[in-house]
Enzyme design. Structure first.
Site, PDB file in Angstrom:
ATOM      1  N   THR A 115     -83.883 -63.493 -37.658  1.00  0.00           N
ATOM      2  CA  THR A 115     -83.196 -63.096 -38.889  1.00  0.00           C
ATOM      3  C   THR A 115     -83.844 -63.703 -40.131  1.00  0.00           C
ATOM      4  OG1 THR A 115     -81.102 -63.396 -40.084  1.00  0.00           O
ATOM      5  CG2 THR A 115     -81.585 -65.020 -38.432  1.00  0.00           C
ATOM      6  N   ASP A 116     -83.635 -63.063 -41.263  1.00  0.00           N
ATOM      7  CA  ASP A 116     -84.116 -63.624 -42.531  1.00  0.00           C
ATOM      8  C   ASP A 116     -83.294 -64.845 -42.947  1.00  0.00           C
ATOM      9  OD1 ASP A 116     -81.746 -62.309 -43.248  1.00  0.00           O
ATOM     10  OD2 ASP A 116     -82.643 -61.114 -44.845  1.00  0.00           O
ATOM     11  N   GLU A 117     -82.123 -65.029 -42.294  1.00  0.00           N
ATOM     12  CA  GLU A 117     -81.240 -66.126 -42.713  1.00  0.00           C
ATOM     13  C   GLU A 117     -81.847 -67.496 -42.433  1.00  0.00           C
ATOM     14  OE1 GLU A 117     -77.077 -65.483 -41.942  1.00  0.00           O
ATOM     15  OE2 GLU A 117     -77.362 -63.325 -41.869  1.00  0.00           O
ATOM     16  N   TYR A 150     -75.029 -70.502 -37.602  1.00  0.00           N
ATOM     17  CA  TYR A 150     -75.748 -69.356 -37.035  1.00  0.00           C
ATOM     18  C   TYR A 150     -77.230 -69.423 -37.369  1.00  0.00           C
ATOM     19  CZ  TYR A 150     -77.739 -64.636 -36.998  1.00  0.00           C
ATOM     20  OH  TYR A 150     -78.574 -63.561 -36.818  1.00  0.00           O
ATOM     21  N   LYS A 199     -80.587 -69.914 -34.964  1.00  0.00           N
ATOM     22  CA  LYS A 199     -81.689 -68.934 -34.880  1.00  0.00           C
ATOM     23  C   LYS A 199     -83.011 -69.591 -35.276  1.00  0.00           C
ATOM     24  CE  LYS A 199     -81.556 -65.067 -34.029  1.00  0.00           C
ATOM     25  NZ  LYS A 199     -81.655 -64.334 -32.732  1.00  0.00           N
ATOM     26  N   PRO A 243     -61.874 -56.680 -47.963  1.00  0.00           N
ATOM     27  CA  PRO A 243     -62.031 -58.070 -48.424  1.00  0.00           C
ATOM     28  C   PRO A 243     -63.426 -58.366 -48.942  1.00  0.00           C
ATOM     29  CG  PRO A 243     -61.998 -57.979 -46.010  1.00  0.00           C
ATOM     30  CD  PRO A 243     -61.865 -56.566 -46.489  1.00  0.00           C
ATOM     31  N   ARG A 251     -77.717 -58.880 -50.396  1.00  0.00           N
ATOM     32  CA  ARG A 251     -78.349 -58.721 -49.090  1.00  0.00           C
ATOM     33  C   ARG A 251     -79.328 -57.550 -49.193  1.00  0.00           C
ATOM     34  NH1 ARG A 251     -76.311 -62.970 -48.947  1.00  0.00           N
ATOM     35  NH2 ARG A 251     -74.901 -63.878 -47.419  1.00  0.00           N
ATOM     36  N   ARG A 308     -66.740 -67.557 -48.389  1.00  0.00           N
ATOM     37  CA  ARG A 308     -67.192 -68.177 -47.133  1.00  0.00           C
ATOM     38  C   ARG A 308     -67.777 -69.556 -47.471  1.00  0.00           C
ATOM     39  NH1 ARG A 308     -71.880 -64.724 -44.420  1.00  0.00           N
ATOM     40  NH2 ARG A 308     -70.212 -63.724 -43.250  1.00  0.00           N
TER      41      ARG A 308
HETATM   42  P1  NAD Z   1     -74.471 -58.451 -31.545  1.00  0.00           P
HETATM   43  O1  NAD Z   1     -73.608 -59.651 -31.721  1.00  0.00           O
HETATM   44  O2  NAD Z   1     -73.944 -57.112 -31.922  1.00  0.00           O
HETATM   45  O3  NAD Z   1     -74.930 -58.338 -30.008  1.00  0.00           O
HETATM   46  C1  NAD Z   1     -75.359 -59.435 -29.266  1.00  0.00           C
HETATM   47  C2  NAD Z   1     -75.422 -59.008 -27.790  1.00  0.00           C
HETATM   48  O4  NAD Z   1     -75.903 -60.127 -27.034  1.00  0.00           O
HETATM   49  C3  NAD Z   1     -74.060 -58.623 -27.210  1.00  0.00           C
HETATM   50  O5  NAD Z   1     -74.179 -57.441 -26.446  1.00  0.00           O
HETATM   51  C4  NAD Z   1     -73.703 -59.817 -26.335  1.00  0.00           C
HETATM   52  O6  NAD Z   1     -72.892 -59.446 -25.215  1.00  0.00           O
HETATM   53  C5  NAD Z   1     -75.077 -60.296 -25.897  1.00  0.00           C
HETATM   54  N1  NAD Z   1     -75.083 -61.718 -25.521  1.00  0.00           N
HETATM   55  C6  NAD Z   1     -74.544 -62.761 -26.214  1.00  0.00           C
HETATM   56  N2  NAD Z   1     -74.752 -63.914 -25.553  1.00  0.00           N
HETATM   57  C7  NAD Z   1     -75.478 -63.607 -24.447  1.00  0.00           C
HETATM   58  C8  NAD Z   1     -76.019 -64.366 -23.379  1.00  0.00           C
HETATM   59  N3  NAD Z   1     -75.860 -65.698 -23.338  1.00  0.00           N
HETATM   60  N4  NAD Z   1     -76.709 -63.740 -22.418  1.00  0.00           N
HETATM   61  C9  NAD Z   1     -76.865 -62.383 -22.447  1.00  0.00           C
HETATM   62  N5  NAD Z   1     -76.357 -61.602 -23.422  1.00  0.00           N
HETATM   63  C10 NAD Z   1     -75.674 -62.203 -24.414  1.00  0.00           C
HETATM   64  O7  NAD Z   1     -75.820 -58.780 -32.326  1.00  0.00           O
HETATM   65  P2  NAD Z   1     -76.795 -57.780 -33.109  1.00  0.00           P
HETATM   66  O8  NAD Z   1     -76.269 -57.575 -34.466  1.00  0.00           O
HETATM   67  O9  NAD Z   1     -77.087 -56.618 -32.249  1.00  0.00           O
HETATM   68  O10 NAD Z   1     -78.073 -58.726 -33.232  1.00  0.00           O
HETATM   69  C11 NAD Z   1     -79.125 -58.672 -32.271  1.00  0.00           C
HETATM   70  C12 NAD Z   1     -80.167 -59.702 -32.645  1.00  0.00           C
HETATM   71  O11 NAD Z   1     -80.674 -59.435 -33.941  1.00  0.00           O
HETATM   72  C13 NAD Z   1     -79.637 -61.138 -32.674  1.00  0.00           C
HETATM   73  O12 NAD Z   1     -80.614 -61.992 -32.128  1.00  0.00           O
HETATM   74  C14 NAD Z   1     -79.435 -61.416 -34.151  1.00  0.00           C
HETATM   75  O13 NAD Z   1     -79.581 -62.795 -34.452  1.00  0.00           O
HETATM   76  C15 NAD Z   1     -80.546 -60.583 -34.763  1.00  0.00           C
HETATM   77  N6  NAD Z   1     -80.276 -60.119 -36.135  1.00  0.00           N
HETATM   78  C16 NAD Z   1     -79.202 -59.337 -36.407  1.00  0.00           C
HETATM   79  C17 NAD Z   1     -78.996 -58.873 -37.707  1.00  0.00           C
HETATM   80  C18 NAD Z   1     -77.842 -57.959 -38.069  1.00  0.00           C
HETATM   81  O14 NAD Z   1     -77.740 -57.576 -39.230  1.00  0.00           O
HETATM   82  N7  NAD Z   1     -77.004 -57.558 -37.136  1.00  0.00           N
HETATM   83  C19 NAD Z   1     -79.875 -59.250 -38.734  1.00  0.00           C
HETATM   84  C20 NAD Z   1     -80.949 -60.070 -38.410  1.00  0.00           C
HETATM   85  C21 NAD Z   1     -81.151 -60.479 -37.107  1.00  0.00           C
HETATM   86  P1  TYD Z   2     -72.041 -60.030 -42.832  1.00  0.00           P
HETATM   87  O1  TYD Z   2     -71.956 -58.576 -42.506  1.00  0.00           O
HETATM   88  O2  TYD Z   2     -71.115 -60.971 -42.116  1.00  0.00           O
HETATM   89  O3  TYD Z   2     -73.555 -60.479 -42.635  1.00  0.00           O
HETATM   90  P2  TYD Z   2     -74.308 -61.874 -43.041  1.00  0.00           P
HETATM   91  O4  TYD Z   2     -73.299 -62.909 -43.300  1.00  0.00           O
HETATM   92  O5  TYD Z   2     -75.092 -62.148 -41.801  1.00  0.00           O
HETATM   93  O6  TYD Z   2     -75.166 -61.545 -44.239  1.00  0.00           O
HETATM   94  O7  TYD Z   2     -71.814 -60.211 -44.372  1.00  0.00           O
HETATM   95  C1  TYD Z   2     -72.614 -59.553 -45.321  1.00  0.00           C
HETATM   96  C2  TYD Z   2     -72.184 -60.037 -46.684  1.00  0.00           C
HETATM   97  O8  TYD Z   2     -70.855 -59.563 -46.941  1.00  0.00           O
HETATM   98  C3  TYD Z   2     -72.124 -61.558 -46.785  1.00  0.00           C
HETATM   99  O9  TYD Z   2     -72.525 -61.935 -48.104  1.00  0.00           O
HETATM  100  C4  TYD Z   2     -70.653 -61.871 -46.586  1.00  0.00           C
HETATM  101  C5  TYD Z   2     -69.957 -60.657 -47.186  1.00  0.00           C
HETATM  102  N1  TYD Z   2     -68.673 -60.272 -46.578  1.00  0.00           N
HETATM  103  C6  TYD Z   2     -67.562 -60.049 -47.398  1.00  0.00           C
HETATM  104  O10 TYD Z   2     -67.623 -60.155 -48.640  1.00  0.00           O
HETATM  105  N2  TYD Z   2     -66.388 -59.660 -46.811  1.00  0.00           N
HETATM  106  C7  TYD Z   2     -66.266 -59.531 -45.454  1.00  0.00           C
HETATM  107  O11 TYD Z   2     -65.143 -59.226 -44.956  1.00  0.00           O
HETATM  108  C8  TYD Z   2     -67.420 -59.766 -44.633  1.00  0.00           C
HETATM  109  C9  TYD Z   2     -67.320 -59.626 -43.123  1.00  0.00           C
HETATM  110  C10 TYD Z   2     -68.601 -60.129 -45.241  1.00  0.00           C
END
Ligand code: NAD
Ligand code: TYD
Length: 354
Positions: free
Chosen positions: A132-134, A158, A162, A213, A222, A289
């Site tokens: 992630t970029d975070e 988180y 990562k 919210p 973002r 947050r």
């Molecule tokens: P998600 O939370 O939707 O899915 C995570 C999946 O991993 C789930 O299916 C869960 O059951 C599985 N899982 C969790 N713990 C596990 C374990 N110990 N063993 C096997 N499986 C396990 O997450 P996502 O949004 O699909 O993100 C996928 C990846 O991309 C993550 O590594 C996350 O850090 C990264 N990422 C996500 C975003 C985003 O915007 N969603 C952005 C940047 C990076």
């Molecule tokens: P989120 O989807 O949780 O992703 P991340 O925290 O990984 O960037 O949140 C995106 C942005 O939206 C973040 O700045 C937090 C904000 N946010 C709200 O303002 N209200 C909400 O209910 C949620 C879930 C997120």
């Protein structure tokens, strides 16, 4: 074949669907099915023998090593993680366990497998780690977007977990020669997104007549990436990325949260008008947050210059597709919000320990 971890989550499921739409190469999908794993996202694959699902933990060395020996994948694509910042604030333990310890165990299992491969297969093998970029921390309004050389400055449990996993992946390459690739992407959105994250939560709450919210002043920024574009970036890096390198993936779509929420409301006002007023009337400012990062922005020029990848969607086209998907899949949303999607897990695994 390839082994995907976390392929029942939001991005992983989109990736598995996208992969099998582009190729016949089979996928072994290893997922623990935590609250975030949803087999209903993969329902359209039921009849496809190219998708082999295994419920299990990435940290289970015996299971993972036997899967690798049995299926002999040419690549591992690692999505599995705890992924929600707010959950990491309430309970960081699972984030350390899966993202750090789990990734360590996965690296060790993959190293054992890779070390025993014949030279030709060992040379072709890849492990792609999705991050992630975070990990780069927070930007000020006028700072340049994150490049791959930006210092790691994670601010939440988180992002710290990562960041730790990224360092392990890097070290396993440097020390043991494991052929790894890492991608650091910005916020994804699109179909099959669990409604705890901003975009699916707002779509769901808007349609349910609930408050939308906004944390703090809503001016946090973002860089939104359509999940289909993220999948194509991963395919590109897996095919042509340079070993040991990191590639940032972003949508060139910086938006404040308030603008994102207003855009969703405007789209819904046109697609499914309320009896009176606008969905924007449901916007509700709530407490911020803790430690909220102000701005993330990705400079994806390394990926575009070296490997020719560009996102296809603008925020406007991507959000329209996403909202249309949610409007056309009320059953998926109902099953997630009612918890019914978990019933499959209970039925399927009733006899097994969890
Ligand atoms: P998600 O939370 O939707 O899915 C995570 C999946 O991993 C789930 O299916 C869960 O059951 C599985 N899982 C969790 N713990 C596990 C374990 N110990 N063993 C096997 N499986 C396990 O997450 P996502 O949004 O699909 O993100 C996928 C990846 O991309 C993550 O590594 C996350 O850090 C990264 N990422 C996500 C975003 C985003 O915007 N969603 C952005 C940047 C990076
Ligand atoms: P989120 O989807 O949780 O992703 P991340 O925290 O990984 O960037 O949140 C995106 C942005 O939206 C973040 O700045 C937090 C904000 N946010 C709200 O303002 N209200 C909400 O209910 C949620 C879930 C997120």
């Amino acid at each position: 074949m390839i082994l995907v971890t976390g392929g029942a989550g939001f991005i992983g499921a989109n990736f598995v669907l996208d992969w099998l739409a582009h190729s016949d190469e089979p996928v072994v999908n290893l997922d623990k099915l935590t609250y975030a794993g949803n087999m209903q996202s993969l329902q359209s694959l039921d009849a496809r023998s190219a998708h082999h699902f295994v419920r299990g933990d990435i940290g289970d060395r015996v299971l993972v090593e036997s899967l690798l020996r049995e299926h002999q994948p040419r690549a591992v694509v690692h999505f599995a993680a705890e992924s929600h910042v707010d959950r990491s604030i309430h309970g960081p333990g699972d984030f350390i366990q899966t993202n750090v310890v789990g990734t360590f165990n996965l690296l060790e299992s993959v190293r054992t497998y890779w070390s025993a491969l014949a030279p030709e297969q060992a040379q072709a093998f890849r492990m792609l780690h999705v991050s992630t970029d975070e990990v780069y921390g927070s930007l000020q309004a006028n700072d340049a977007p994150f490049t791959e050389r930006h210092a790691y400055e994670p601010n939440s449990p988180y992002s710290a977990s990562k960041a730790a996993s990224d360092h392990l992946v890097r070290a396993w390459h440097h020390t043991y020669g494991l052929p790894v690739l890492t991608t650091n992407c910005s916020n994804n959105y699109g179909p099959y997104h669990f409604p705890e994250k901003l975009i699916p939560l707002v779509i769901h709450n808007a349609l349910a007549g609930k408050p939308l919210p906004i944390y703090g002043d809503g001016l946090q920024v973002r860089d939104w990436l359509y999940v289909g574009d993220h999948c194509s970036a991963i395919r590109t890096v897996l095919a042509n990325g340079r070993l040991g390198e990191t590639y940032n993936v972003g949508g060139w779509n910086e938006k404040t949260n308030l603008d994102v929420v207003r855009a969703i409301c405007a789209h819904l006002d046109a697609a499914k008008p309320k009896v009176s007023g606008s969905y924007a009337d449901q916007i509700s400012f709530v407490a911020d947050r803790p430690g909220h990062d102000r701005r993330y922005a990705i400079d994806a020029s390394k990926l575009s210059d070296e490997l020719g990848w560009r996102p296809r969607e603008t925020f406007e086209t991507g959000i329209a597709k996403t909202i249309d998907w949610y409007l056309n899949h009320p059953q998926w949303v109902d099953n997630v919000t009612s918890g019914a999607y978990r019933d499959w897990v209970h039925q399927q695994y009733a006899a097994q320990a969890r």
